[in-house]
Design a protein around this motif. Structure first.
Motif, PDB file in Angstrom:
ATOM      1  N   ARG A 184      30.346  32.314  52.730  1.00 21.55           N
ATOM      2  CA  ARG A 184      31.158  31.812  51.776  1.00 21.55           C
ATOM      3  C   ARG A 184      32.484  31.808  52.248  1.00 21.55           C
ATOM      4  NH1 ARG A 184      32.502  37.390  48.404  1.00 21.55           N
ATOM      5  NH2 ARG A 184      31.696  38.830  49.691  1.00 21.55           N
ATOM      6  N   GLY A 185      32.996  32.459  53.472  1.00 18.71           N
ATOM      7  CA  GLY A 185      34.128  32.217  54.257  1.00 18.71           C
ATOM      8  C   GLY A 185      35.285  33.045  53.623  1.00 18.71           C
ATOM      9  N   ILE A 186      36.513  32.560  53.579  1.00 18.52           N
ATOM     10  CA  ILE A 186      37.814  33.476  53.365  1.00 18.52           C
ATOM     11  C   ILE A 186      37.682  33.439  51.813  1.00 18.52           C
ATOM     12  CG2 ILE A 186      40.165  33.560  53.105  1.00 18.52           C
ATOM     13  CD1 ILE A 186      40.233  32.448  55.913  1.00 18.52           C
ATOM     14  N   VAL A 187      37.562  34.571  51.069  1.00 18.07           N
ATOM     15  CA  VAL A 187      37.776  34.781  49.725  1.00 18.07           C
ATOM     16  C   VAL A 187      39.277  34.796  49.402  1.00 18.07           C
ATOM     17  CG1 VAL A 187      37.247  36.202  47.651  1.00 18.07           C
ATOM     18  CG2 VAL A 187      35.804  36.124  49.547  1.00 18.07           C
ATOM     19  N   ALA A 188      39.767  33.738  48.469  1.00 18.64           N
ATOM     20  CA  ALA A 188      41.281  33.404  48.301  1.00 18.64           C
ATOM     21  C   ALA A 188      41.632  34.242  47.064  1.00 18.64           C
ATOM     22  CB  ALA A 188      41.321  32.190  48.262  1.00 18.64           C
ATOM     23  N   ARG A 189      42.832  34.604  47.183  1.00 15.44           N
ATOM     24  CA  ARG A 189      43.524  34.969  45.822  1.00 15.44           C
ATOM     25  C   ARG A 189      43.770  33.845  45.045  1.00 15.44           C
ATOM     26  NH1 ARG A 189      45.582  38.204  49.811  1.00 15.44           N
ATOM     27  NH2 ARG A 189      45.991  40.532  49.390  1.00 15.44           N
ATOM     28  N   ALA A 190      43.578  34.065  43.563  1.00 10.47           N
ATOM     29  CA  ALA A 190      43.800  33.130  42.689  1.00 10.47           C
ATOM     30  C   ALA A 190      44.163  33.800  41.363  1.00 10.47           C
ATOM     31  CB  ALA A 190      42.553  32.501  42.537  1.00 10.47           C
ATOM     32  N   HIS A 191      44.875  33.051  40.595  1.00 12.29           N
ATOM     33  CA  HIS A 191      45.220  33.477  39.069  1.00 12.29           C
ATOM     34  C   HIS A 191      44.103  32.926  38.244  1.00 12.29           C
ATOM     35  CE1 HIS A 191      49.171  34.688  40.587  1.00 12.29           C
ATOM     36  NE2 HIS A 191      49.265  33.396  40.947  1.00 12.29           N
ATOM     37  N   ASP A 203      41.729  33.066  34.665  1.00 16.78           N
ATOM     38  CA  ASP A 203      41.695  32.805  33.367  1.00 16.78           C
ATOM     39  C   ASP A 203      41.411  34.268  32.756  1.00 16.78           C
ATOM     40  OD1 ASP A 203      41.665  32.234  30.598  1.00 16.78           O
ATOM     41  OD2 ASP A 203      40.615  30.397  30.727  1.00 16.78           O
ATOM     42  N   PRO A 204      42.271  34.838  31.831  1.00 18.25           N
ATOM     43  CA  PRO A 204      41.773  36.022  31.245  1.00 18.25           C
ATOM     44  C   PRO A 204      40.336  35.993  30.390  1.00 18.25           C
ATOM     45  CG  PRO A 204      43.696  35.312  30.225  1.00 18.25           C
ATOM     46  CD  PRO A 204      43.481  34.272  31.258  1.00 18.25           C
ATOM     47  N   LEU A 205      40.267  34.879  29.826  1.00 15.01           N
ATOM     48  CA  LEU A 205      39.070  34.585  28.931  1.00 15.01           C
ATOM     49  C   LEU A 205      37.913  34.333  30.070  1.00 15.01           C
ATOM     50  CD1 LEU A 205      40.489  32.424  26.121  1.00 15.01           C
ATOM     51  CD2 LEU A 205      40.248  34.864  26.070  1.00 15.01           C
ATOM     52  N   SER A 206      37.893  34.165  31.238  1.00 15.36           N
ATOM     53  CA  SER A 206      36.933  33.896  31.986  1.00 15.36           C
ATOM     54  C   SER A 206      36.008  35.135  32.088  1.00 15.36           C
ATOM     55  CB  SER A 206      37.240  33.227  33.199  1.00 15.36           C
ATOM     56  OG  SER A 206      36.093  32.998  34.063  1.00 15.36           O
ATOM     57  N   SER A 207      34.754  34.872  31.939  1.00 17.33           N
ATOM     58  CA  SER A 207      33.538  35.973  32.200  1.00 17.33           C
ATOM     59  C   SER A 207      33.318  36.166  33.663  1.00 17.33           C
ATOM     60  CB  SER A 207      32.442  35.605  31.417  1.00 17.33           C
ATOM     61  OG  SER A 207      31.908  34.441  31.767  1.00 17.33           O
ATOM     62  N   ARG A 208      33.806  35.338  34.728  1.00 22.11           N
ATOM     63  CA  ARG A 208      33.637  35.375  35.969  1.00 22.11           C
ATOM     64  C   ARG A 208      34.757  35.441  36.882  1.00 22.11           C
ATOM     65  NH1 ARG A 208      29.924  30.742  37.430  1.00 22.11           N
ATOM     66  NH2 ARG A 208      29.778  32.024  39.467  1.00 22.11           N
ATOM     67  N   GLY A 209      34.676  35.891  37.965  1.00 18.30           N
ATOM     68  CA  GLY A 209      35.720  35.815  39.087  1.00 18.30           C
ATOM     69  C   GLY A 209      36.945  36.598  38.816  1.00 18.30           C
ATOM     70  N   GLY A 217      36.974  40.063  39.330  1.00 13.44           N
ATOM     71  CA  GLY A 217      36.988  41.020  39.971  1.00 13.44           C
ATOM     72  C   GLY A 217      38.070  41.162  41.125  1.00 13.44           C
ATOM     73  N   LEU A 218      38.434  40.208  41.643  1.00 15.64           N
ATOM     74  CA  LEU A 218      39.429  40.154  42.741  1.00 15.64           C
ATOM     75  C   LEU A 218      40.670  40.319  42.079  1.00 15.64           C
ATOM     76  CD1 LEU A 218      38.029  36.930  44.550  1.00 15.64           C
ATOM     77  CD2 LEU A 218      37.729  39.313  45.208  1.00 15.64           C
ATOM     78  N   GLY A 219      41.214  39.775  40.841  1.00 21.85           N
ATOM     79  CA  GLY A 219      42.368  40.120  40.371  1.00 21.85           C
ATOM     80  C   GLY A 219      42.404  41.645  39.963  1.00 21.85           C
ATOM     81  N   LEU A 220      41.191  42.139  39.602  1.00 25.45           N
ATOM     82  CA  LEU A 220      41.391  43.665  39.146  1.00 25.45           C
ATOM     83  C   LEU A 220      41.542  44.466  40.452  1.00 25.45           C
ATOM     84  CD1 LEU A 220      40.498  45.632  36.834  1.00 25.45           C
ATOM     85  CD2 LEU A 220      38.281  45.780  37.833  1.00 25.45           C
ATOM     86  N   ILE A 221      41.007  44.169  41.549  1.00 29.83           N
ATOM     87  CA  ILE A 221      41.164  44.593  42.851  1.00 29.83           C
ATOM     88  C   ILE A 221      42.723  44.590  43.282  1.00 29.83           C
ATOM     89  CG2 ILE A 221      40.664  44.629  45.346  1.00 29.83           C
ATOM     90  CD1 ILE A 221      37.863  43.871  44.428  1.00 29.83           C
ATOM     91  N   GLU A 222      43.260  43.412  43.101  1.00 32.56           N
ATOM     92  CA  GLU A 222      44.456  43.237  43.471  1.00 32.56           C
ATOM     93  C   GLU A 222      45.478  44.109  42.412  1.00 32.56           C
ATOM     94  OE1 GLU A 222      47.466  39.625  44.640  1.00 32.56           O
ATOM     95  OE2 GLU A 222      45.682  39.247  43.658  1.00 32.56           O
ATOM     96  N   GLN A 223      45.209  44.384  41.324  1.00 35.10           N
ATOM     97  CA  GLN A 223      45.957  45.249  40.353  1.00 35.10           C
ATOM     98  C   GLN A 223      45.757  46.940  40.932  1.00 35.10           C
ATOM     99  OE1 GLN A 223      48.270  44.354  38.158  1.00 35.10           O
ATOM    100  NE2 GLN A 223      47.912  42.464  38.907  1.00 35.10           N
ATOM    101  N   LEU A 224      44.582  47.255  41.107  1.00 34.63           N
ATOM    102  CA  LEU A 224      44.086  48.505  41.306  1.00 34.63           C
ATOM    103  C   LEU A 224      44.228  49.232  42.780  1.00 34.63           C
ATOM    104  CD1 LEU A 224      40.936  48.694  39.282  1.00 34.63           C
ATOM    105  CD2 LEU A 224      43.103  49.534  38.665  1.00 34.63           C
ATOM    106  N   SER A 225      44.476  48.432  44.026  1.00 35.14           N
ATOM    107  CA  SER A 225      44.576  48.688  45.100  1.00 35.14           C
ATOM    108  C   SER A 225      45.855  48.454  45.703  1.00 35.14           C
ATOM    109  CB  SER A 225      43.618  47.878  46.144  1.00 35.14           C
ATOM    110  OG  SER A 225      43.762  46.538  46.304  1.00 35.14           O
ATOM    111  N   ASP A 226      46.209  49.201  46.763  1.00 31.99           N
ATOM    112  CA  ASP A 226      47.582  49.047  47.538  1.00 31.99           C
ATOM    113  C   ASP A 226      47.520  48.076  48.358  1.00 31.99           C
ATOM    114  OD1 ASP A 226      49.214  51.484  46.482  1.00 31.99           O
ATOM    115  OD2 ASP A 226      47.415  52.262  47.081  1.00 31.99           O
TER     116      ASP A 226
END
Length: 705
Positions: free
Chosen positions: A654-661, A663-669, A671-680
């Motif tokens: 899959r290569g590089i997993v990119a940061r992205a904004h 959709d809060p209504l989306s049921s998928r994808g 997790g990466l936004g969650l990790i960005e919020q919870l991790s340093d």
């Protein structure tokens, strides 16, 4: 077939209807030559033009000679049949100079940029009428390229329908999007997105042969795909080679299937979406190296008009060509990846006081093996040997030389680890290889060092390689990052004096070795790149090697065509604790990871607030790895008094997993936004064996044990 095609004389024995394809003998009499010798792209487009019920014309080569179909012949009127095979400027005479006629085709042929006229008045010379009248058409023009990417002609499609206008524009956009695809995953994403949007289909599927089986992917209107999902591979499903589905049957037979009303998927339905389909089109994708099919379905009966069948055929032809290119790329890429994997260490050493991480990204297009290499291995006396080198070139010869140098270096170091002695031995090796190959163009640079954590000492020697960066955490002061004053020496094979440099390597220090692809950018001074790297490393939140490798790789803005290799070694203030878990490619894996990580961090007396966030992030990363890489994974944790580092590694593509904004209504994808919020800090490390996604959480000062 780049360059001029030449003039094609009107075949004297051509059949009266152009939809009856010209015989091989007739084609052989033209400058195009026998059909079996044509470029596949030319053969595909000529067949598409002659078979299409829509007015289509192909202008070939520098002379822009005309090949067109029956519908286009009606528009040409009295100019047909003499126009067939003649240069377009000659056929149209002064009319060719009219703005919007000849200049448009010449511009597309010269630049390769598609052009769509939503409403154009064209002379319509009907037979028996001396003075042509005007008719309004929609015309689309697209460059046709051969297998090497050269423009060999311009395809023109003319239609009179508003709906056709939109679909023609989409077809041009599809061709443009497919031209940028590299892998079959890319092709599938583009093809499914085009069909779902342009044809407003209720079900779209794409399938190809994969060894003894078929693998398919599909889209239905209920799918919610956000930016992250679009950048990750689609979810493929396997089916047996004798599958009775219309997609597999069409792929096997190579014959299109159109069902206007019925329940074509009922017998093979996997869910309610299949059961509700009433109308279905299945288009084969047959090329020399690939078999497959595309299907498009509606929940209501649909007539499948001739113009739409022609557009669907064009859609399938474009996708088939892109899929064949992608399969060839993946085969070459896989060979390059396999060779690269054999050149780099499978695992880095796990030592009590030293933390080690590396990052490697090949340059060029991913189809070539890289010349950069790194290595780190334990020495008999308990020290650590670290290496980073660069062999000029991106081909098999460069990779082979790189492998020889790396293997010889390790053998020399295990016998006598002194850096100067090792480099002198490599000098003799490269000089010998150059003499054997009768070449003085073997250019190899190496930085080799020995780390002694017990003595707090670092000994280095360089053979023409950039000096490493040392990050020092100064008590009560700002963190410093400075380049070591190390004599650069000359590249291997040129002899010269090899000088070692010994310095302190205190607890809290981190050594960073890197290749020139990290700091070199086109149209930028090397000193600027070096300064930017030093500033970035000094400003990093900590000295964790994985964090610094990620920061170094993105420290200098802009793209590079060279390989990027980074190796970081930290002399930890206190030994860290680490553990790892193998994760099977099963649906229960995220739950296993949650339970294991909770138990391990609880046993290490980590604060509950940190455990909760870490378990949630690790579960999301494990789910992503299983969904999008489809392989087993490995979860590793490393705990120091200051921070917790968690990584999830897979062996997918899959290569590089990119940061992205998202959709809060989306049921998928999400997790990466969650990790960005919870991790340093978090990031992804591309490797030749897959991808490693990691996150870091700082331990609050009052909760450190």
């Amino acid at each position: 077939m780049p360059g001029s095609v030449g003039r094609i004389p009107t075949p004297s024995a051509a059949p009266s209807g152009l939809t009856l394809r010209l015989s091989d003998q007739a084609w052989s009499a033209t400058p195009l030559g026998p059909r079996q010798l044509w470029d596949p792209a030319l053969r595909t487009v000529v067949d598409l033009v002659l078979d299409s019920p829509v007015a289509m014309a192909l202008t070939c080569g520098d002379d822009l000679v005309l090949v067109y179909n029956d519908r286009c012949a009606e528009l040409l009127g009295a100019r047909h049949p003499a126009a067939f095979g003649q240069p377009a400027p000659q056929v149209f005479g002064d009319l060719w100079q009219t703005p919007g006629i000849g200049d448009v085709i010449e511009r597309v042929y010269r630049t390769g940029e598609p052009f769509l006229e939503r409403a154009a008045s064209l002379p319509h010379a009907r037979s028996g009428i001396a003075r042509p009248d005007q008719a309004v058409f929609v015309r689309g023009h697209w460059a046709v390229r051969d297998a090497s990417g050269y423009i060999i002609g311009v395809l023109t499609i003319a239609a009179e329908s508003t709906q056709m206008t939109r679909q023609l524009q989409s077809l041009g956009e599809l061709a443009s999007a497919l031209s940028g695809t590299l892998t079959l995953d890319d092709v599938a994403r583009v093809a499914l997105r085009f069909a779902a949007t342009s044809f407003a289909a209720d079900l779209v599927a794409f399938g190809i042969d994969d060894g003894p089986d078929w693998r398919t992917v599909r889209r239905v209107p209920g799918d919610l795909l956000d930016e992250v999902d679009e950048r990750l591979p689609p979810l493929w499903h396997r089916s047996p080679v004798d599958s009775p589905t219309p997609l597999a049957a069409t792929a096997r037979s190579g014959v299109p299937l159109f069902v206007s009303e019925g329940q074509p998927l009922l017998a093979t339905a996997t869910d309610r979406h299949d059961e509700r389909i009433r109308a279905l089109a299945a288009l084969p994708l047959n090329t020399p190296s690939l078999r497959g099919a595309l299907t498009l379905g509606y929940r209501d009966p649909y007539p499948w008009l001739p113009t739409e069948r022609a557009l669907l055929t064009a859609w399938a032809e474009l996708v088939a060509q892109a899929a064949e290119r992608a399969r060839k790329f993946e085969k070459q890429h896989g060979t390059a990846q396999l060779l690269q994997r054999s050149m780099l260490p499978e695992h880095l050493p796990d030592l009590p006081r030293l933390r080690i991480a590396a990052r490697y990204a090949p340059g060029v297009d991913g189809n070539a093996t890289g010349g950069d290499f790194y290595d780190a291995f334990a020495l008999p006396g308990g020290q650590l040997a670290v290496v980073l080198g660069d062999v000029a070139g991106h081909d098999v010869r460069a990779a082979a030389l790189m492998g020889q140098v790396r293997a010889a270096l390790r053998a020399l170091a295990l016998s006598d680890p002194d850096p100067a002695c090792v480099l002198r031995g490599l000098d003799r090796l490269v000089a010998s290889l150059g003499a054997e190959a009768h070449s003085d163009e073997l250019f190899v640079t190496v930085l080799y060092g020995v780390v002694d954590p017990e003595a707090g000492r670092l000994t280095l020697a360089s053979a023409g390689h950039p000096a490493p960066l040392l990050r020092r955490a100064v008590a009560g002061g700002p963190t410093m990052a400075e380049y070591l004053d190390l004599p650069p020496g000359v590249p291997l094979g040129l002899g010269g004096r090899r000088v070692t440099h010994t310095m302190e390597f205190r607890a809290g220090d981190t050594l960073l070795l890197f290749s020139d692809g990290v700091v070199e950018r086109r149209n930028q001074d090397l000193s600027d790149g070096l300064d930017q790297l030093a500033v970035t490393i000094a400003a990093a939140s900590g000295g964790a090697p994985r964090t610094l490798c990620a920061a170094a790789s993105s420290a200098v803005p802009g793209t590079t065509e060279d390989d990027v290799a980074v190796l970081a070694v930290e002399n930890a203030l206190t030994p860290s604790r680490s553990a790892a878990m193998a994760v099977p490619a099963e649906p229960t894996a995220p739950g296993r990871v949650r339970r294991w990580l909770t138990a391990q961090l609880t046993a290490w007396q980590v604060a509950e607030s940190v455990i909760g966030s870490a378990v949630l992030c690790a579960s999301e990363l494990t789910t992503n790895a299983l969904l999008h890489a489809g392989t087993a994974a490995r979860v590793e944790i490393d705990l120091s008094p200051e921070r917790l580092l968690v990584s999830v590694a897979d062996s997918g593509t899959r290569g590089i997993v990119a940061r992205a904004h998202t959709d809060p209504l989306s049921s998928r994808g999400r997790g990466l936004g969650l990790i960005e919020q919870l991790s340093d800090a978090w990031g992804t490390d591309p490797t030749v064996r897959g991808s490693t996604v990691w996150f870091e959480m700082l331990i609050p000062a009052g909760q450190r044990r």
